[in-house]
Write a protein that holds these residues in place. Structure first.
Motif, short mmCIF file in Angstrom:
data_model
loop_
_atom_site.label_atom_id
_atom_site.label_comp_id
_atom_site.label_asym_id
_atom_site.label_seq_id
_atom_site.Cartn_x
_atom_site.Cartn_y
_atom_site.Cartn_z
N THR A 26 0.85 -1.18 0.00
CA THR A 26 0.00 0.00 0.00
C THR A 26 0.89 1.24 0.00
OG1 THR A 26 -1.71 -1.13 1.22
CG2 THR A 26 -1.82 1.25 1.17
N THR A 27 0.76 2.01 -1.05
CA THR A 27 1.56 3.23 -1.16
C THR A 27 0.69 4.43 -0.81
OG1 THR A 27 1.00 3.58 -3.45
CG2 THR A 27 2.91 2.18 -3.02
N LEU A 28 1.33 5.58 -0.68
CA LEU A 28 0.58 6.80 -0.41
C LEU A 28 -0.36 7.11 -1.56
CD1 LEU A 28 3.16 9.23 1.22
CD2 LEU A 28 1.39 7.85 2.29
N ALA A 29 0.11 6.83 -2.79
CA ALA A 29 -0.76 7.07 -3.96
C ALA A 29 -2.03 6.25 -3.84
CB ALA A 29 -0.01 6.72 -5.25
N ASP A 30 -1.89 5.00 -3.37
CA ASP A 30 -3.09 4.17 -3.14
C ASP A 30 -4.02 4.82 -2.12
OD1 ASP A 30 -2.64 1.87 -4.79
OD2 ASP A 30 -1.03 1.28 -3.43
N MET A 31 -3.41 5.35 -1.06
CA MET A 31 -4.22 5.89 0.04
C MET A 31 -5.02 7.13 -0.37
SD MET A 31 -1.65 5.55 3.25
CE MET A 31 -0.60 4.14 3.45
N VAL A 32 -4.46 7.93 -1.27
CA VAL A 32 -5.17 9.15 -1.66
C VAL A 32 -6.01 8.96 -2.93
CG1 VAL A 32 -3.55 10.71 -0.53
CG2 VAL A 32 -3.21 10.09 -2.94
#
Lengths: 79, 422
Positions: free
Chosen positions: B237-243
């Motif tokens: 899970t990357t930050l891009a996934d989170m946003v």
């Protein structure tokens, strides 16, 4: 121009499908005049035909904005 | 300082404990066991390397302030000192500070950035947009190399060939990758797609780092169209996934999430066709039933019975009319006939009476004419000015006068006049 007058070929798929669903709901509502019901039904049938033939005939168009698409690597080459 | 005196176990261990506490070191090792139960005053874990392992204790307050959530397999760097737990006679390492080593450091940085972005509300569910059910154009930002892009294209071709696909192929690894990805997202968005897929295939944690960058995370947030992410493999899970507006676990899953399948659409169309047909039939049935209901009403069912009374009334009126008309006419005709007879008679009498009156008038006229009187031997004397002479005083001696007789006139001169009283 109302949606009903729009040429079916020029209508985006989602718009055509939404219109079809709207027609079905309107017909199910039973509030339309009989003549209007018939006209809506005809329009619905035309939309159905157009959507079905579009589904069968579609060929995906892919555009590369930047970068060059490489041939898909085989399993062995892939990461 | 060797002692002759024999020590108790406790005395010996206490002496060893004192010696151990003098050993202050920093250690790198992998977490192999970890126990952190809510009731415990400390976190207990074991770190090891290929040769050996050591038991560690970290007082709860110190552990919690470190900001690290320990998991087995983590590579950590600890500092502290050795000690002994006398009741069990066991050696342990008392941890004073703890941080992630290597990738652990990266993860910590990412975690900190994640906390910051989350505090800004960028991961809030209410900020996330729903991609349209049926896209017309799909943007793809990914590497033009490797499996991911082909997984996406194949999936889209299979599921929804109606949509046009625009691909921005960029480097997804390396120092410049975050800025390139940001530019690619912007370029893609400028094409007016309904949704953008941000994907890359699996890789190490370090490989995925561009998708953990603040630049990419903010580019995803700023993207005017919904972004579906599919970065690496579950459970990466990357930050891009989170946003991202929609988070898919893999590139293929992202493609599936962004487009309906033709098979599903066909099913939808079949359903719509059924509904459409049924809706019309129901509508027609409804009209039919209404007509039937109306037909069932006595008005239509027994029209004669209902109208009978009126029909009879109409009939009797007709009869009376037929009967009354001639009678009335007869009465009138008789009256007219009487009047006509009277008129004829009156007309005849009128003519007779008038013709008689005219005859009488003619006779009178003839008697009244002075000529008729002259015919009887009378004469009329007139002065020269035409005045009839009735009195001898209206003429003097020597005046001329005219005498009118039946067959002509006589001119004369008055010799004398004599007035006689009648």
């Amino acid at each position: 121009m109302s949606a009903e007058e729009t040429d079916l070929g020029a209508l985006p798929f989602d718009k055509a499908l939404s219109e079809l669903e709207t027609i079905v709901s309107a017909l199910e509502g039973g509030q339309l005049e009989l003549e209007e019901s018939m006209a809506k039904y005809e329009r619905g049938v035309a939309l159905l035909g157009a959507l079905q033939s579009r589904l069968s005939e579609a060929q995906q168009k892919v555009t590369m904005l930047i970068g060059e698409l490489e041939v898909e690597p085989t399993e062995a080459e892939s990461e | 300082m060797a002692e002759d005196r024999t020590l108790t176990v406790t005395e010996a261990m206490t002496r060893a404990k004192g010696a151990l506490e003098g050993i202050r070191v920093s250690v790198v090792g992998e977490v192999s066991e970890f126990a952190d139960k809510p009731g415990y005053k400390a976190a207990y874990f074991t770190v090891c390397d290929s040769g050996t392992s050591m038991s560690c204790l970290m007082w709860r307050d110190i552990y919690e302030s470190s900001g690290v959530s320990l998991r087995c397999g983590m590579l950590i760097e600890l500092s502290g000192h050795f000690s002994a737990y006398l009741p069990k006679g066991r050696m342990q390492f008392i941890v004073r500070s703890l941080r992630l080593a290597g990738e652990g450091t990266l993860r910590l940085q990412v975690a900190q950035l994640a906390r910051r972005l989350e505090a800004e509300g960028l991961m809030a569910p209410e900020r996330k947009r729903t991609p349209p059910r049926i896209p017309s154009r799909i943007g793809v930002v990914t590497s033009p190399r490797g499996k991911a892009v082909h997984d996406v294209l194949r999936t889209l071709r299979r599921r929804f060939p109606l949509a046009e696909v625009v691909v921005a192929g960029v480097a997804v690894e390396g120092v410049g990758a975050p800025d390139e990805i940001k530019r690619a997202i912007e370029l893609c968005a400028a094409q007016g797609p309904d949704v953008i897929l941000l994907v890359r295939g699996g890789g190490s944690y370090e490989d995925l780092m561009p998708f953990n960058s603040e630049v990419v995370a903010r580019a995803v947030v700023a993207c005017p169209v919904p972004v579906v992410s599919g970065i690496g493999h579950e459970p990466d899970t990357t930050l891009a996934d989170m946003v991202a507006d929609v988070r898919a676990s893999t590139p293929t899953a992202a493609a599936e999430a962004s487009a309906p399948s033709v098979a599903e659409l066909r099913e939808t169309l079949r359903r719509e066709r059924r509904l459409l047909g049924r809706a019309l039939i129901n509508r027609l049935d409804g009209v039919h039933h209404r007509i039937e209901r109306i037909q069932q009403r006595p008005l239509f069912k027994e029209a004669h019975a209902l109208l009978g009374q009126r029909e009879q009334l109409l009939d009797s009126l007709g009869i009376r009319l037929r009967q009354s008309l001639p009678r009335r006419l007869g009465v009138d005709a008789t009256a007219v006939e009487v009047i006509r007879g009277r008129m004829v008679r009156i007309g005849r009498t009128l003519v007779e009476r008038h013709s008689r009156r005219v005859d009488l008038a003619g006779c009178s006229l003839r008697g009244l004419s002075p000529l008729a009187i002259l015919e009887r031997g009378y004469a009329v004397a007139t002065t020269t000015s035409g005045q009839i002479i009735r009195d001898p005083e209206s003429i003097r001696e020597g005046d001329e006068f005219t005498v009118r007789v039946a067959r002509g006139r006589i001119e004369g001169v008055a010799k004398s006049t004599t007035r006689e009283e009648p």
